[in-house]
Design an enzyme around this catalytic site. Structure first.
Site, PDB file in Angstrom:
ATOM      1  N   ASN A  47       0.830  -1.208   0.000  1.00  0.00           N
ATOM      2  CA  ASN A  47       0.000   0.000   0.000  1.00  0.00           C
ATOM      3  C   ASN A  47       0.860   1.253   0.000  1.00  0.00           C
ATOM      4  OD1 ASN A  47      -2.315  -1.543   0.068  1.00  0.00           O
ATOM      5  ND2 ASN A  47      -2.701  -1.232   2.251  1.00  0.00           N
ATOM      6  N   ARG A 378     -11.540  -3.855 -13.174  1.00  0.00           N
ATOM      7  CA  ARG A 378     -10.384  -4.739 -12.986  1.00  0.00           C
ATOM      8  C   ARG A 378     -10.816  -6.147 -13.370  1.00  0.00           C
ATOM      9  NH1 ARG A 378      -6.437  -1.942 -10.248  1.00  0.00           N
ATOM     10  NH2 ARG A 378      -7.150  -0.320  -8.800  1.00  0.00           N
ATOM     11  N   ARG A 408      -5.962   1.611 -12.227  1.00  0.00           N
ATOM     12  CA  ARG A 408      -4.582   1.807 -11.782  1.00  0.00           C
ATOM     13  C   ARG A 408      -3.872   0.497 -11.456  1.00  0.00           C
ATOM     14  NH1 ARG A 408      -4.892   6.219  -8.145  1.00  0.00           N
ATOM     15  NH2 ARG A 408      -4.552   7.541  -9.962  1.00  0.00           N
ATOM     16  N   HIS A 438     -15.938   3.449 -12.904  1.00  0.00           N
ATOM     17  CA  HIS A 438     -15.783   2.657 -11.684  1.00  0.00           C
ATOM     18  C   HIS A 438     -16.993   1.771 -11.413  1.00  0.00           C
ATOM     19  CE1 HIS A 438     -12.017   3.739  -9.679  1.00  0.00           C
ATOM     20  NE2 HIS A 438     -12.146   4.918 -10.256  1.00  0.00           N
TER      21      HIS A 438
END
Length: 463
Positions: A47, A378, A408, A438
């Protein structure tokens, strides 16, 4: 005029760091099983890498552009950066204290040991030398640094060794010559080398320590004065002007190539590295002391996840959790009939995600379905969703997928799946100009008794 004051707001970056502290707290909590603590230890590190690659990189760009405006929380970009540096240093200190004083010795008590070179027996050293000569040395390239050989381009988050060496003086010269060199460690090499054992012991050495042990082999005729692992974190944001880009797919691919060589934003190096060499590296990467993190432990804790894998004692992990099928869908052979009865709320991961996969797989096979539309943010490594879409095309259905190429750190994966979808006849839309997709939505259009019925899945997780 707004009545809100800076004290009413929480800085976004500092708030994110507190979230990551909660992740690290799971590693610090001795009530958690050992390998689960190790897992959270590595996640906190991963992270933090992304935080520097994106958030800190953006702040540094604001600072360099001379922007001095205060955000709603009352801080300028420079003040936010200084607060980040102070907070991250405390977090990193806690993280590595946890590794040295708790996780590493506790792992050793359970026969999972990270060994130092001084701990190795003659037999271990012999095996290690054979491993080095056969598996490591052939892929290493030592790079000298001098006026004729500038500092090499190092990839984002790659493991490297900084070497200080001494060469014999040339004939007529009285003093030996001191040089610096870099050894890059290819990503294909494991960061932990496991020894073969005939018993329950799992013994490892770090790749950097192994290479350091035999570093003189790469520089014959020299005297090695020191060797220190380091890595640089780079700006990994993608900069794409969608309105000026005639081919978004190509633009994203180009930016992915540039990402690996973005501006440096952080330098991590072994804490024993001399100050003079640290300063030289900071100058090379155009960084300051605020960007330097001295590490007393594994340089990239994320790679420790390999210790989590394998057949360990059950008490070292949380009990496995098997998510049940949602009650509203149990016993229904016809998934569409179950949804017609009432709306169904699925709570993942506590209820099985296979119900969503089955929804699209059945739609791909059902003769009554003639259109499937879906958004993909994703795609991950599970091929079932993408496979269902391609199978639907093969069954004569019209399929449209809105794929977000800028998800990302999943951009390359999404590009790969996008090409496969297009090659198999799926109509692919590359997002919307000015917006980032999204939402997770799947729409199935089905003919029932001469009427059109639409079935929709709305989700917050990824397909």
């Amino acid at each position: 005029m707004s009545s809100f004051k800076p004290e009413h707001f929480i800085n976004r970056e500092l708030s994110w760091l507190e979230f990551n502290q909660h992740v690290l707290d799971e590693a610090l909590d001795r009530a958690n099983p050992l390998l689960e603590r190790l897992k959270f230890f590595t996640i906190a590190s991963s992270n933090l890498d992304e935080f520097f690659e994106v958030r800190v990189a953006g702040l540094k760009q604001e600072i360099e552009s001379g922007q001095g405006e205060r955000s709603d929380d009352g801080l300028t970009a420079r003040e936010t950066f200084q607060a980040i540096v102070s907070r991250v240093r405390r977090m990193v200190a806690d993280q590595y204290d946890c590794w040295r004083e708790d996780l590493k010795p506790t792992l050793a008590k359970h026969n999972i040991r990270i060994l130092e070179m001084d701990d190795l027996t003659a037999a271990d050293l012999g095996w290690l030398e054979e491993y080095y000569l056969n598996k490591i040395r052939p892929v290493l390239t030592p790079l000298a640094i001098d006026p004729a050989h500038p500092f090499p381009q190092l990839l984002n988050k790659s493991l490297n060794l900084m070497v200080r060496l001494e060469m014999a003086p040339r004939e007529g010269d009285g003093q030996p010559l001191k040089h610096l060199a870099v050894v890059q460690c290819p990503a294909i090499l494991p960061r932990l080398i496991q020894f073969p054992r005939d018993d329950a012991r799992r013994d490892y050495v770090f790749l950097s320590h192994l290479i350091g042990r035999f570093i003189a082999d790469l520089f014959p005729g020299t005297t090695i004065l020191g060797c220190w692992p380091f890595r640089v974190t780079r700006n990994s944001e993608l900069y794409i002007d969608e309105e000026d880009s005639s081919n978004l797919l190509k633009a994203v691919e180009t930016e992915l190539h540039n990402r690996r060589k973005g501006d440096a934003v952080r330098l991590e190096i072994d804490h024993q590295c001399p100050e003079k060499i640290r300063d030289a590296l900071l100058k090379t990467f155009r960084l300051t002391e605020d960007d330097l993190y001295l590490v007393n432990g594994p340089l990239n804790p994320t790679r420790l996840m390999m210790l989590y894998q394998g057949d360990h004692s059950p008490e070292l992990r949380d009990p496995p959790f098997v998510a049940p099928v949602a009650r509203a869908l149990r016993g229904h052979e016809d998934l569409f009939a179950a949804i017609r009865e009432r709306d169904v709320l699925l709570h993942h991961p506590y209820e099985n995600f296979n119900s969503v996969v089955e929804f699209l797989e059945r739609a791909a096979q059902d003769p009554g379905v003639f259109t499937i539309k879906v958004t993909l943010y994703r795609t991950g490594g599970d091929p079932r969703i993408v496979g269902a879409l391609m199978n639907a095309v093969n069954n004569g259905k019209q399929v449209t997928a809105v794929v977000e190429l800028r998800a990302r750190f999943d951009e390359a994966n999404n590009i790969q799946w996008t090409r496969q979808l297009e090659e198999n006849g799926v109509h692919v839309v590359y997002g919307l100009v000015g917006l980032k997709i999204h939402a997770k939505v799947a729409l199935v259009v089905r003919s029932e008794g001469g009427q059109i019925r639409r079935y929709v899945h709305l989700g917050t997780g990824n397909y």
